[in-house]
Scaffold this active site. Structure first.
Site, PDB file in Angstrom:
ATOM      1  N   ASP A  85       0.825  -1.211   0.000  1.00  0.00           N
ATOM      2  CA  ASP A  85       0.000   0.000   0.000  1.00  0.00           C
ATOM      3  C   ASP A  85       0.855   1.255   0.000  1.00  0.00           C
ATOM      4  OD1 ASP A  85       0.900  -0.627   2.649  1.00  0.00           O
ATOM      5  OD2 ASP A  85      -0.579   0.765   3.471  1.00  0.00           O
ATOM      6  N   GLU A 179       0.256  -1.429   5.549  1.00  0.00           N
ATOM      7  CA  GLU A 179       1.319  -1.020   6.488  1.00  0.00           C
ATOM      8  C   GLU A 179       1.160   0.428   6.901  1.00  0.00           C
ATOM      9  OE1 GLU A 179       5.324   0.566   7.679  1.00  0.00           O
ATOM     10  OE2 GLU A 179       4.023   1.215   6.063  1.00  0.00           O
TER      11      GLU A 179
HETATM   12 ZN   LIG Z   1       7.013   2.089   3.956  1.00  0.00          ZN
END
Ligand SMILES: [Zn+2]
Length: 411
Positions: A85, A179
């Site tokens: 992401d 993340e």
């Molecule tokens: Zn990163």
């Protein structure tokens, strides 16, 4: 190995990945948080298959796994990890990747009036002659962490092709969603990964490696006041609003995020809500050293104790809770994980710079889940905005580090 050829591969992969929008969404109720990551996971799976990773799968949460058997006696299993992401802090819609070849100093014109130079971005000075990649001024680039994915896939392709000349241990590949919204390993089943040690490829400038994060606690202060008519409040009122502001302004200014860097810790009060009769303060406490973290907490407790005495008509409650811990505690118990990384960085001609992370990483959570996981540079900088850039030459160095590192684990 032909450097220009590898750089070309790194560039084409980076470009392809960055042009697929995979912004994560902190307000989503699904996992992964956005559909675009489900789509991207499938693309990456296809790519793993196309480079000869036979053992591969995507699970129901869109974690992408790949496994390669050791080509020597080594039994060890090493995971290379990157996230799919990009940050919701800035748009990644219709990213147009630009390659600025052979940086010769001065301004790099990104587009739409956005530029970087040695003044607004001093690290550029160390990248004369490099090929620099940026977006086009209205989006982030997404090198965080698609540079990491491009490096891992190019490395894996290379060792499979050259398995007669390069020794490697059992390799595990893992691409994670979400993340950037702090949920990168929420649904990860480490049994599926089946690794002994891991490395995230999610750092920044070349040569920087990270084995240390903050110790992080959260805080909540509850203030029960006493509300009476202001006209007859003398010696009767305890105003929670004023007590809250008194507590916050009593905290030393030199221990706040806006006044600290490097190894210095801080408390950030990040929310006040309430009225005269009741108020609540929330905040975060951050420090690399656990002893110093506890000291800061003692100091806050002392301030609260003083306020209790100063405002006897109020009741002040105070609570601290653990958020995450410095992964160095775990990594230090497995010194070979860092030692081999440091050697590998030196062997590709770089000076290893061990930098404390002023935050948490997926590596810190993985380390405490049982997979000691330091972080390796990608060569990128200025993440989460239009000024983001990455040096292809630094990405090539990271690629070389992975090769050296896997050779070391193959011994
Ligand atoms: Zn990163």
């Amino acid at each position: 190995m032909d450097k220009e050829e590898i750089k070309e591969k790194l560039f084409l992969r980076l470009k392809k990945y960055c042009e697929i929008e995979t912004t994560s969404d902190p307000n989503s109720k699904t996992y992964p948080s956005t559909k675009s990551q489900v789509y991207f996971a499938k693309i990456l799976l296809k790519e793993l298959r196309s480079i000869g990773v036979k053992d591969n799968f995507v699970d129901e949460y869109s974690y992408v796994f790949g496994k390669i058997k050791s080509n020597c006696k080594s039994k060890i299993k090493i995971a290379f990890i990157a996230h799919m992401d990009t940050s919701p802090a800035y748009s990644a819609k219709d990213v147009k990747v630009k390659l600025h070849k052979n940086y010769s100093g001065g301004k790099i014109d990104i587009g739409r009036g956005v530029y970087i130079d040695e003044k607004n971005c001093p690290p550029l000075k160390e990248h004369l002659g490099d090929d620099i990649v940026t977006a086009s001024g209205n989006t982030l680039l997404g090198a965080d962490d698609k540079a990491g994915i491009a490096i891992i896939i190019t490395f894996v392709e290379y060792i499979i092709k050259n398995s007669s000349s390069i020794k490697y241990p059992n390799i595990r590949i893992l691409f994670t969603p979400d993340e950037e919204i702090g949920k990168g390993v929420d649904k990860l089943d480490l049994k599926k990964l089946d690794a002994d040690f891991g490395y995230t490829i999610d750092g920044d400038l070349k040569g920087r490696i990270e084995n240390e994060t903050f110790n992080a606690d959260g805080l909540k202060i509850k203030i029960y006041g006493k509300s009476v008519h202001p006209g007859s409040a003398k010696n009767q009122m305890a105003n929670s609003v004023r007590i809250a502001s008194d507590i916050i302004s009593s905290w030393p200014e030199n221990m706040t995020p806006e006044n600290t860097d490097g190894y210095d810790g801080f408390i950030m009060f990040d929310e006040i809500k309430g009225d005269v009769s009741y108020a609540e303060i929330s905040g975060i406490i951050r420090e690399h050293d656990i002893g110093k973290l506890k000291k800061m907490e003692k100091l806050l407790e002392k301030i609260i104790e003083e306020k209790r005495e100063k405002y006897p008509l109020s009741k002040i409650e105070y609570e601290i809770f653990t958020q995450y811990r410095n992964m160095k505690i775990i990594i230090d118990k497995n010194p070979e994980v860092m030692d081999r990384l440091i050697e590998a960085v030196k062997e590709v001609g770089l000076n290893p710079i061990i930098k404390p992370v002023r935050g948490g990483t997926d590596g810190s959570r993985l380390s405490f889940m049982g997979l000691p996981t330091p972080n390796i540079f990608t060569g990128g900088y200025n993440y989460h905005g239009p000024y983001e850039w990455v040096s292809l030459d630094s990405m090539y160095k990271a690629f070389e580090v992975l090769i050296k590192l896997s050779e070391k684990w193959a011994l």
